[in-house]
Design a protein around this motif. Structure first.
Motif, mmCIF file in Angstrom:
data_model
loop_
_atom_site.group_PDB
_atom_site.id
_atom_site.type_symbol
_atom_site.label_atom_id
_atom_site.label_comp_id
_atom_site.label_asym_id
_atom_site.label_seq_id
_atom_site.Cartn_x
_atom_site.Cartn_y
_atom_site.Cartn_z
ATOM 1 N N GLY A 146 19.702 41.677 2.468
ATOM 2 C CA GLY A 146 18.314 41.364 2.788
ATOM 3 C C GLY A 146 17.386 42.465 2.297
ATOM 4 N N ASP A 147 16.102 42.384 2.692
ATOM 5 C CA ASP A 147 15.166 43.443 2.318
ATOM 6 C C ASP A 147 15.629 44.778 2.893
ATOM 7 O OD1 ASP A 147 13.595 41.518 1.100
ATOM 8 O OD2 ASP A 147 12.574 41.046 2.985
ATOM 9 N N GLN A 148 16.284 44.696 4.050
ATOM 10 C CA GLN A 148 16.930 45.885 4.622
ATOM 11 C C GLN A 148 18.358 45.481 4.952
ATOM 12 O OE1 GLN A 148 14.732 48.296 7.655
ATOM 13 N NE2 GLN A 148 13.545 46.411 7.844
ATOM 14 N N HIS A 149 19.236 46.483 4.976
ATOM 15 C CA HIS A 149 20.610 46.193 5.414
ATOM 16 C C HIS A 149 20.977 47.188 6.509
ATOM 17 C CE1 HIS A 149 24.727 44.801 5.303
ATOM 18 N NE2 HIS A 149 25.070 46.078 5.448
ATOM 19 N N THR A 150 21.723 46.724 7.488
ATOM 20 C CA THR A 150 22.149 47.637 8.547
ATOM 21 C C THR A 150 23.586 47.358 8.940
ATOM 22 O OG1 THR A 150 21.572 48.546 10.711
ATOM 23 C CG2 THR A 150 21.354 46.162 10.473
ATOM 24 N N ARG A 266 24.961 36.198 8.146
ATOM 25 C CA ARG A 266 24.846 37.591 7.709
ATOM 26 C C ARG A 266 23.408 38.056 7.564
ATOM 27 N NH1 ARG A 266 29.404 40.696 8.123
ATOM 28 N NH2 ARG A 266 31.162 39.315 7.832
ATOM 29 N N MET A 267 22.466 37.167 7.901
ATOM 30 C CA MET A 267 21.069 37.514 7.604
ATOM 31 C C MET A 267 20.123 36.971 8.672
ATOM 32 S SD MET A 267 19.347 38.514 4.518
ATOM 33 C CE MET A 267 20.081 37.656 3.146
ATOM 34 N N LEU A 268 19.170 37.820 9.050
ATOM 35 C CA LEU A 268 18.119 37.423 9.997
ATOM 36 C C LEU A 268 16.779 37.530 9.280
ATOM 37 C CD1 LEU A 268 18.150 36.913 13.203
ATOM 38 C CD2 LEU A 268 17.130 39.174 13.338
ATOM 39 N N LYS A 269 15.938 36.530 9.503
ATOM 40 C CA LYS A 269 14.587 36.590 8.948
ATOM 41 C C LYS A 269 13.656 37.014 10.082
ATOM 42 C CE LYS A 269 11.386 33.573 6.530
ATOM 43 N NZ LYS A 269 11.177 32.188 6.147
ATOM 44 N N GLU A 274 1.989 39.385 9.903
ATOM 45 C CA GLU A 274 1.703 39.819 8.519
ATOM 46 C C GLU A 274 2.617 39.191 7.471
ATOM 47 O OE1 GLU A 274 1.918 43.672 10.050
ATOM 48 O OE2 GLU A 274 0.256 42.742 11.133
ATOM 49 N N GLY A 275 3.622 38.463 7.876
ATOM 50 C CA GLY A 275 4.528 37.873 6.892
ATOM 51 C C GLY A 275 5.955 37.931 7.380
ATOM 52 N N SER A 276 6.888 37.806 6.452
ATOM 53 C CA SER A 276 8.282 37.829 6.894
ATOM 54 C C SER A 276 9.120 38.726 5.997
ATOM 55 C CB SER A 276 8.837 36.402 6.905
ATOM 56 O OG SER A 276 8.901 35.926 5.593
ATOM 57 N N SER A 277 10.258 39.158 6.528
ATOM 58 C CA SER A 277 11.198 39.971 5.750
ATOM 59 C C SER A 277 12.598 39.625 6.242
ATOM 60 C CB SER A 277 10.917 41.459 5.954
ATOM 61 O OG SER A 277 11.157 41.785 7.299
ATOM 62 N N SER A 280 19.925 42.015 6.433
ATOM 63 C CA SER A 280 21.335 41.619 6.435
ATOM 64 C C SER A 280 22.104 42.631 7.281
ATOM 65 C CB SER A 280 21.878 41.554 5.011
ATOM 66 O OG SER A 280 21.649 42.773 4.345
ATOM 67 N N PHE A 281 23.255 42.220 7.763
ATOM 68 C CA PHE A 281 23.972 43.088 8.702
ATOM 69 C C PHE A 281 25.481 42.929 8.555
ATOM 70 C CE2 PHE A 281 22.575 39.127 10.701
ATOM 71 C CZ PHE A 281 23.784 38.567 11.075
ATOM 72 N N ASP A 282 26.171 44.033 8.905
ATOM 73 C CA ASP A 282 27.637 43.938 8.998
ATOM 74 C C ASP A 282 28.008 43.252 10.314
ATOM 75 O OD1 ASP A 282 27.817 45.315 6.634
ATOM 76 O OD2 ASP A 282 28.141 47.266 7.579
ATOM 77 N N TYR A 283 27.346 43.701 11.382
ATOM 78 C CA TYR A 283 27.577 43.120 12.706
ATOM 79 C C TYR A 283 26.230 42.810 13.352
ATOM 80 C CZ TYR A 283 32.228 45.202 12.303
ATOM 81 O OH TYR A 283 33.474 45.547 11.879
ATOM 82 N N ALA A 284 26.200 41.774 14.184
ATOM 83 C CA ALA A 284 24.986 41.497 14.957
ATOM 84 C C ALA A 284 25.351 41.376 16.431
ATOM 85 C CB ALA A 284 24.336 40.204 14.481
ATOM 86 N N ILE A 285 24.439 41.847 17.284
ATOM 87 C CA ILE A 285 24.602 41.679 18.734
ATOM 88 C C ILE A 285 23.371 40.914 19.220
ATOM 89 C CG2 ILE A 285 24.815 42.839 20.973
ATOM 90 C CD1 ILE A 285 26.096 45.231 19.437
ATOM 91 N N ILE A 286 23.598 39.693 19.695
ATOM 92 C CA ILE A 286 22.473 38.869 20.152
ATOM 93 C C ILE A 286 22.247 39.154 21.639
ATOM 94 C CG2 ILE A 286 21.575 36.527 20.392
ATOM 95 C CD1 ILE A 286 23.570 35.633 18.230
ATOM 96 N N ALA A 287 21.056 39.630 21.953
ATOM 97 C CA ALA A 287 20.711 39.962 23.343
ATOM 98 C C ALA A 287 19.309 39.423 23.616
ATOM 99 C CB ALA A 287 20.772 41.471 23.545
ATOM 100 N N ALA A 288 19.140 38.136 23.325
ATOM 101 C CA ALA A 288 17.788 37.558 23.330
ATOM 102 C C ALA A 288 17.398 36.953 24.670
ATOM 103 C CB ALA A 288 17.669 36.518 22.224
#
Ligand code: FAD
Length: 616
Positions: A146-150, A266-269, A274-277, A280-288
């Motif tokens: 993605g625009d950023q990766h973590t 593998r990707m969150l928008k 102001e817009g979107s970006s 991408s991630f190796d792992y995600a933790i959903i805590a919504a």
């Protein structure tokens, strides 16, 4: 061919294998080819095991003290591209290339990509055939960036999310925390536990001042400056949320403000004004988290109808407040508004307040609500019709004892909460949810997607902050390669009402419903010197024991400070304590905590502070 990112113990000679005496790198470290990774000591020599390639350490599979032999996995590297190219040999060009650009092949140990943390763990897993508490497998590499990766993306900054983010950062991971609101902390800090307890403290002080009249001390009527009270509450919240932001900053966590929606597994928008970006991630933790349930037929569009968030705003003190829903959240708010002067009416569809809690614990609260606030409580009752006018809402009821209708200045609806899983395009991540919308997870908080975890309210009941934080830690630890799992035996529940009600483990209601054998030991606070000194006689401490093993199975307490007292019972259950352990532990005198040891003595028949007729 094996994955070049997996560094294994070479043939080191010696029949007994070798002992790991030192781990020379940490997760996240960049290493060059030939850098030392671990130090081993065999019966022949002590040696450093060098890295065969350059790259970043993503998981460490050994601990100091482990015994290892040739072929055991040392650690996993995200191999740097140039290093991988150098490795390519004419004999095996395709295999080494695929390991860099696509799927990580199954490991020789796990066969399915699950890598136990240590060789001892691996042996344990192999012998039991279980990989249930294995750390996370190596993330796949080579997916679209993605625009950023973590390394770890955390979605939602409530108790579950910030705990996960902080723990992952403390374990050396690069973390991005995505939150839709400008303030971190989610429901608990902003519109839940913390502001409600700040206001409940005010309610408690007013009650105590009123209660002193019985002891010959009379205070004047409280003068309520609602603006000042509101800014006190906001000040508490601001202090905590700013503290959170500071702690995240110190840990090097990147906070991205915006609404996150999955575009793939593998990707969150991230959408902002102001817009979107994309991230991408190796792992995600959903805590919504969760939000209030809305019932059909209720005129939510009218500002006189509020939920718990609206109630905490303290926009004014209504003369007549109707609470729809007799659960903990609503009753706590009713307590606040009752103390500030509102006339309270409560309707609950089920047969009693705080469904799920034992009736003998709820009774003292009901009595006090009626006595202190002249509250009208109608259980087994439904609000059926709402007629909105400018100043009031007229509500019709259907129930055995309820009036046909009544008019209210404000209606607080608190009928439960629902998970936010429908607000993030979760299907794009191919994460499975139950029919109630909860994300399904295993004991490691892992969803059906092995690299995506979920914690807190969004994974199910009980929806409590202390559950969310514990789960957040587990998810972060597993994603960081640690061997961890959520294996709490019990999770305590507390209503911070007056009196407080707290329970943990087995309840009598549950035991009766499912036929679990139990015996009780109870201590009425009428016999507690400390409680009498506080002018309170309405408390009760009740312990449930297994009649055969005498182990504590559950506890329920009603009375001031019950929420603090219940922690001892939670610990006792976790530790497998028996009645004797509680009875023989010397509790300080005179305290409310003594009621726990005395309830255990009552169960054992050794109590001297009560007279119990001998059982024949
Ligand atoms: P949440 O706190 O709900 O946090 C989720 C976060 O995710 C939110 O900040 C939200 O904005 C964000 N988010 C959601 N979707 C997205 C998205 N798509 N993109 C970006 N961000 C997103 N529990 C207790 O243990 N003790 C108490 O005393 C207590 N009192 C309470 C009082 C009230 C009035 C209420 C309402 C709740 C109370 N609770 C209490 C429950 C407790 O607040 C929750 O269990 C806890 O907040 C759950 O934490 P969480 O991290 O799962 O989710």
């Amino acid at each position: 061919m094996s994955d070049p990112g997996e560094v294994r113990v070479p043939d080191i000679g010696g029949e007994e294998g070798a002992e790991v005496v030192e781990i020379l790198v940490a997760i996240g470290d960049e290493v060059e080819a030939e850098d030392g990774l671990i130090t081993l000591e065999s019966d022949k020599a002590s040696m450093d095991i060098p890295s065969p390639l350059a790259g970043r350490v993503t998981a460490i599979s050994l601990r100091a003290g482990d015994k290892v032999s040739a072929g055991d996995l040392v650690l996993t590297l995200e191999v740097r591209a140039e290093s991988a190219e150098a490795l390519e040999s004419p004999e095996e060009p395709n295999e080494s290339k695929s390991a860099i650009s696509g799927e990580v092949p199954a490991t020789s140990a796990g066969g399915g990509g699950e890598v136990p943390a240590t060789s001892a763990d691996r042996r344990e897993a192999e012998s039991s055939g279980a990989s249930e508490i294995a750390p996370a497998s190596s993330p796949k590499v080579g997916f679209e960036r993605g625009d950023q990766h973590t390394e770890i993306l955390v979605l939602g900054s409530g108790v579950g999310g910030y705990t996960a983010a902080f723990r992952a950062a403390d374990l050396g991971k690069r973390v991005i925390l995505v939150e839709k609101y400008p303030q971190l902390g989610g429901v608990c800090l902003n519109v839940g536990c913390i502001p409600s307890k700040a206001l409940l403290h005010v309610s408690k002080v007013i009650a105590e001042a009123e209660g002193m009249a019985a002891q010959g001390i009379t205070f004047g009527q409280p003068k309520i400056d609602i603006e000042k009270l509101r800014s006190f509450k906001t000040g508490v919240v601001d202090r905590l949320t700013k503290g959170l932001a500071g702690m995240g900053d110190k840990r090097g966590i990147t906070v991205v403000q915006g609404t996150g929606r999955f575009v793939s597994s593998r990707m969150l928008k991230i959408e902002t004004s102001e817009g979107s970006s994309t991230i991408s991630f190796d792992y995600a933790i959903i805590a919504a988290g969760s939000r209030p349930v809305e019932l059909r037929g209720i005129p939510y569009e009218d500002p006189k109808v509020i939920d718990s968030t609206g109630a905490l705003e303290l926009a004014g003190i209504p003369k007549r407040l109707l609470l729809i829903g007799g659960g903990i959240v609503g009753l706590e708010m009713a307590m606040v508004y009752g103390s500030l002067g509102s006339q309270i009416t409560i309707v609950e569809l089920l047969d009693g307040l705080i469904p799920g809690c034992d009736r003998d614990l709820v009774k003292p609260l009901e009595r006090r609500l009626k006595k202190r606030f002249r509250a009208e409580i109608y259980t087994g009752t439904r609000a059926t019709e709402f007629i909105v006018s400018e100043s009031v809402i007229k509500v019709s009821f259907e129930g055995k004892k309820s009036p046909e209708s009544a008019a209210f200045d404000r209606i607080l609806v608190a009928v439960g909460r629902r998970p936010n899983s429908d607000q993030m395009d979760i299907e794009a991540a191919e994460v499975e949810i139950s029919k109630d919308g909860f994300i399904e997870v295993d004991r490691q908080q892992r969803t059906n997607q092995p690299h995506i975890f979920a914690v807190g309210d969004i994974v199910g009941n009980p929806m409590l902050a202390h559950k969310a934080s514990h789960q957040g830690k587990v998810a972060a630890e597993v994603a960081a390669g640690e061997k961890s799992s959520f294996d709490a035996r019990v999770i305590p529940s507390v209503a911070y009402t007056d009196p407080e009600i707290a329970w943990v483990g087995l309840t009598e209601t549950e035991a009766k419903a499912d036929g679990t054998e139990y015996s009780t030991g109870s201590f009425p606070w009428m016999a507690s010197g400390r409680s009498l000194g506080m002018g309170r006689t309405d408390g009760l401490t009740k312990l449930l024991f297994d009649p055969a093993s005498k182990r504590l199975l559950g506890a329920g307490i009603v009375g001031p400070h019950a929420g603090d007292l219940i922690a001892e019972c939670a610990l006792a259950i976790e530790m497998g304590a028996e009645a004797t352990d509680l009875a023989l532990t010397i509790h300080p005198h005179p305290t409310l905590s003594e009621t726990i040891s005395m309830a255990a003595e009552a169960f054992e028949g050794t109590i001297t502070d009560l007279y119990q007729p001998k059982k024949r």
